[in-house]
Design an enzyme around this catalytic site. Structure first.
Site, PDB file in Angstrom:
ATOM      1  N   THR A  17       0.813  -1.219   0.000  1.00 34.82           N
ATOM      2  CA  THR A  17       0.000   0.000   0.000  1.00 34.82           C
ATOM      3  C   THR A  17       0.846   1.270   0.000  1.00 34.82           C
ATOM      4  OG1 THR A  17      -1.740  -1.119   1.218  1.00 34.82           O
ATOM      5  CG2 THR A  17      -1.762   1.264   1.319  1.00 34.82           C
ATOM      6  N   ASP A  61       1.682  -6.659  -4.469  1.00 33.55           N
ATOM      7  CA  ASP A  61       0.870  -6.692  -3.253  1.00 33.55           C
ATOM      8  C   ASP A  61       1.433  -7.869  -2.456  1.00 33.55           C
ATOM      9  OD1 ASP A  61      -2.387  -5.990  -2.433  1.00 33.55           O
ATOM     10  OD2 ASP A  61      -1.386  -7.702  -1.511  1.00 33.55           O
ATOM     11  N   SER A  62       1.585  -7.707  -1.153  1.00 31.90           N
ATOM     12  CA  SER A  62       2.295  -8.745  -0.401  1.00 31.90           C
ATOM     13  C   SER A  62       1.523 -10.048  -0.314  1.00 31.90           C
ATOM     14  CB  SER A  62       2.684  -8.239   0.990  1.00 31.90           C
ATOM     15  OG  SER A  62       1.571  -8.238   1.849  1.00 31.90           O
ATOM     16  N   SER A  63       0.271 -10.066  -0.739  1.00 31.91           N
ATOM     17  CA  SER A  63      -0.449 -11.339  -0.785  1.00 31.91           C
ATOM     18  C   SER A  63       0.137 -12.238  -1.875  1.00 31.91           C
ATOM     19  CB  SER A  63      -1.935 -11.102  -1.036  1.00 31.91           C
ATOM     20  OG  SER A  63      -2.456 -10.378   0.054  1.00 31.91           O
ATOM     21  N   ASP A  94       0.154  -7.034   4.753  1.00 34.52           N
ATOM     22  CA  ASP A  94      -0.599  -8.291   4.885  1.00 34.52           C
ATOM     23  C   ASP A  94       0.282  -9.484   5.249  1.00 34.52           C
ATOM     24  OD1 ASP A  94      -2.859  -6.888   4.304  1.00 34.52           O
ATOM     25  OD2 ASP A  94      -3.124  -7.674   2.270  1.00 34.52           O
ATOM     26  N   THR A 169       2.748 -10.257  14.497  1.00 37.82           N
ATOM     27  CA  THR A 169       1.604 -10.775  13.763  1.00 37.82           C
ATOM     28  C   THR A 169       0.778  -9.573  13.328  1.00 37.82           C
ATOM     29  OG1 THR A 169       1.495 -12.670  15.232  1.00 37.82           O
ATOM     30  CG2 THR A 169      -0.473 -12.233  13.965  1.00 37.82           C
ATOM     31  N   THR A 280       0.253 -22.546  19.353  1.00 39.20           N
ATOM     32  CA  THR A 280      -1.089 -22.244  19.839  1.00 39.20           C
ATOM     33  C   THR A 280      -1.831 -21.289  18.903  1.00 39.20           C
ATOM     34  OG1 THR A 280      -2.386 -21.224  21.596  1.00 39.20           O
ATOM     35  CG2 THR A 280      -0.125 -20.457  21.385  1.00 39.20           C
ATOM     36  N   GLN A 281      -3.147 -21.451  18.843  1.00 36.64           N
ATOM     37  CA  GLN A 281      -3.991 -20.525  18.080  1.00 36.64           C
ATOM     38  C   GLN A 281      -4.115 -19.185  18.796  1.00 36.64           C
ATOM     39  OE1 GLN A 281      -7.854 -22.205  17.334  1.00 36.64           O
ATOM     40  NE2 GLN A 281      -7.001 -24.009  16.334  1.00 36.64           N
TER      41      GLN A 281
HETATM   42  N1  ASP Z   1      -2.644  -5.526   0.465  1.00 37.97           N
HETATM   43  C1  ASP Z   1      -1.518  -4.724   0.896  1.00 37.97           C
HETATM   44  C2  ASP Z   1      -0.295  -5.584   0.905  1.00 37.97           C
HETATM   45  O1  ASP Z   1      -0.061  -6.304   1.827  1.00 37.97           O
HETATM   46  C3  ASP Z   1      -1.781  -4.124   2.232  1.00 37.97           C
HETATM   47  C4  ASP Z   1      -0.653  -3.261   2.749  1.00 37.97           C
HETATM   48  O2  ASP Z   1       0.264  -2.903   2.063  1.00 37.97           O
HETATM   49  O3  ASP Z   1      -0.702  -2.890   3.920  1.00 37.97           O
HETATM   50  O4  ASP Z   1       0.475  -5.544  -0.026  1.00 37.97           O
END
Ligand code: ASP
Length: 343
Positions: A17, A61-63, A94, A169, A280-281
Site C-alpha cells: 500500500t 501486493d504482499s499477498s 498483509d 503478527t 497455539t492458536q
Molecule cells: N494488500 C496490501 C499488501 O499487503 C496491504 C498493505 O500494504 O498494507 O500488499
C-alpha cells in the site's frame, strides 16, 4: 576534500500500500513506480543520511509474496551488506510478518539493522501513516553508538513501535496500529524522542561474516484445528503427496482432541519422518505439552513444541530447517532452540 561519513541506508521497495495509487477505472489499489514514492516524500532529503533505493522490477501486493521473493530480498542485502549501514524494506503489511520472520532465519550473523515497514494508507493519502513509518524506520536504521549500529537484527516498525520481526503478527486490517508482538516487548518506542529498550535488543556476540541461507522448503502446511474437525479432512491433509512438515495450530497451551483416530493420524505422520510443530492458536502465550491431559499424548508421540513462537515464525523456521539435512531429532532440537530470538 572531505570524507562523507554519513550513514548509508539502502531502501528496498517490494510493493504494498505504501507505494500504491488508486486505479481510476477499477477503484482498486495497485502498485506504482517507486520513483514516484520518493517524489511524494521530499522530507527524506532532510534526513542526515545517504539513502539509495532499489525496487522490485514489478512491485507486488504482499499477498503475492512467496519464498522466491524472500530469496531476492536476502540476496539484495547480501550483495550490498558491506556498502550500507542499514536496510529498510518497504513491504505490504498483509504478509510482512511472514517475510520478516523468514528473513530473520535466512540472515545468520546479522550485525546491521534490517527494518521492515509499510503502511495502511498510500503515501499520497492526506491522512497517510506512510511518511511517519518510512521516516522513523530510516532514522532507527541509522542509529549508532560508538560507531556501531544499535539494532543488529531483523525488526518491524509500524505506528510508533519497533518490534522484533519474528515476534510479530498482523492483528488489524484497519487500525494504523496493525501489528502486535504479544510475547516480546517493544524494541524501540517513537515519541518526542526515540526510546530504545536496550535490554530487549538482540546482541549477537559474534563478528562472524553474514551467512545468507537461500534454500527453503515449501512442502509444508499449517493446519488450524477447530472443534469438530473430521477424520477425513485431517487424513487428507496429512497425506498430501510430498508433504514434509506440518505446523499444527492447537487450542490454548497446545491442546487437541484426544480422539484415537486423531492421535493415530499424527503418530503415522511422525513415523514417516514428517515433523509436526505444535503452536497455539492464541495470539499470546506458551505451548506446554503435558500440562493438560489433552496434550500429554502429543508429547509422547513426538510433536515438536513451538513454545511461544508465532505461527509466522514457526512456518518460516520450518521451511528454513527442513533443507538442512537434519534428522527428525536434530530438527526438534534446533526447532525448540531460539535461533534468532524467536522464542
Ligand atoms: N494488500 C496490501 C499488501 O499487503 C496491504 C498493505 O500494504 O498494507 O500488499
Amino acid at each position: 576534500m572531505g570524507f562523507n561519513m554519513k550513514t548509508k541506508i539502502l531502501l528496498i521497495y517490494t510493493g504494498g500500500t505504501i507505494g500504491m495509487i488508486k486505479d481510476l477505472d477499477t477503484g482498486g489499489l495497485r502498485a506504482f513506480d517507486f520513483n514516484n514514492l520518493l517524489l511524494r516524500v521530499p522530507e527524506l532529503k532532510l534526513l542526515d543520511c545517504n539513502i539509495n533505493t532499489i525496487s522490485f522490477k514489478n512491485p507486488i501486493d504482499s499477498s503475492n509474496m512467496n519464498q522466491n521473493y524472500w530469496v531476492d530480498i536476502a540476496q539484495i542485502i547480501e550483495t550490498n551488506y558491506k556498502i550500507y549501514d542499514g536496510f529498510v524494506i518497504l513491504h505490504g503489511s498483509d504478509t510482512m510478518s511472514y517475510t520478516a520472520s523468514a528473513l530473520s532465519f535466512m540472515l545468520e550473523n546479522l550485525n546491521k539493522p534490517v527494518i521492515f515497514t509499510g503502511s495502511q494508507l498510500p503515501v499520497g493519502d492526506l491522512r497517510t501513516d506512510a511518511k511517519e513509518n518510512l521516516i522513523t524506520s530510516i532514522q532507527i536504521a541509522s542509529l549508532k553508538r560508538k560507531g556501531e549500529p544499535v539494532i543488529k537484527e531483523v525488526a518491524l516498525y509500524f505506528e510508533y513501535k519497533l518490534y522484533r520481526a519474528n515476534r510479530t503478527t498482523k492483528i488489524n486490517a484497519e487500525h494504523f496500529e496493525a501489528f502486535a508482538s504479544l510475547n516480546y516487548p517493544t524494541l524501540v518506542e517513537s515519541g518526542v524522542h526515540l526510546k530504545v529498550n536496550d535490554q530487549h535488543l538482540l546482541k549477537p556476540k559474534t563478528n562472524l561474516p553474514l551467512k545468507v541461507h537461500t534454500s527453503l522448503n515449501a512442502n509444508v502446511i499449517i493446519i488450524k484445528l477447530f472443534p469438530g474437525i473430521c477424520e477425513s479432512v485431517i487424513n487428507a491433509m496429512l497425506n498430501i503427496p510430498n508433504l514434509q512438515g506440518v505446523v499444527l495450530e492447537t487450542f490454548g497451551s497446545g491442546n487437541t482432541t484426544t480422539c484415537q483416530w486423531f492421535i493415530d493420524a499424527l503418530t503415522k505422520t511422525i513415523q514417516k519422518g514428517i515433523p509436526i510443530i505444535n503452536v497455539t492458536q492464541c495470539s499470546g502465550g506458551y505451548v506446554i505439552m503435558g500440562q493438560y491431559e489433552t496434550s500429554t499424548k502429543l508429547k509422547s508421540i513426538g510433536l515438536i513444541s513451538g513454545k511461544n513462537m508465532t505461527t509466522e515464525a514457526a512456518i518460516t523456521k520450518l521451511m528454513y530447517l527442513l533443507n538442512k539435512n537434519l534428522s527428525l531429532n536434530e530438527l526438534k532440537v534446533h526447532f525448540e532452540t531460539s535461533l534468532r530470538g524467536e522464542i
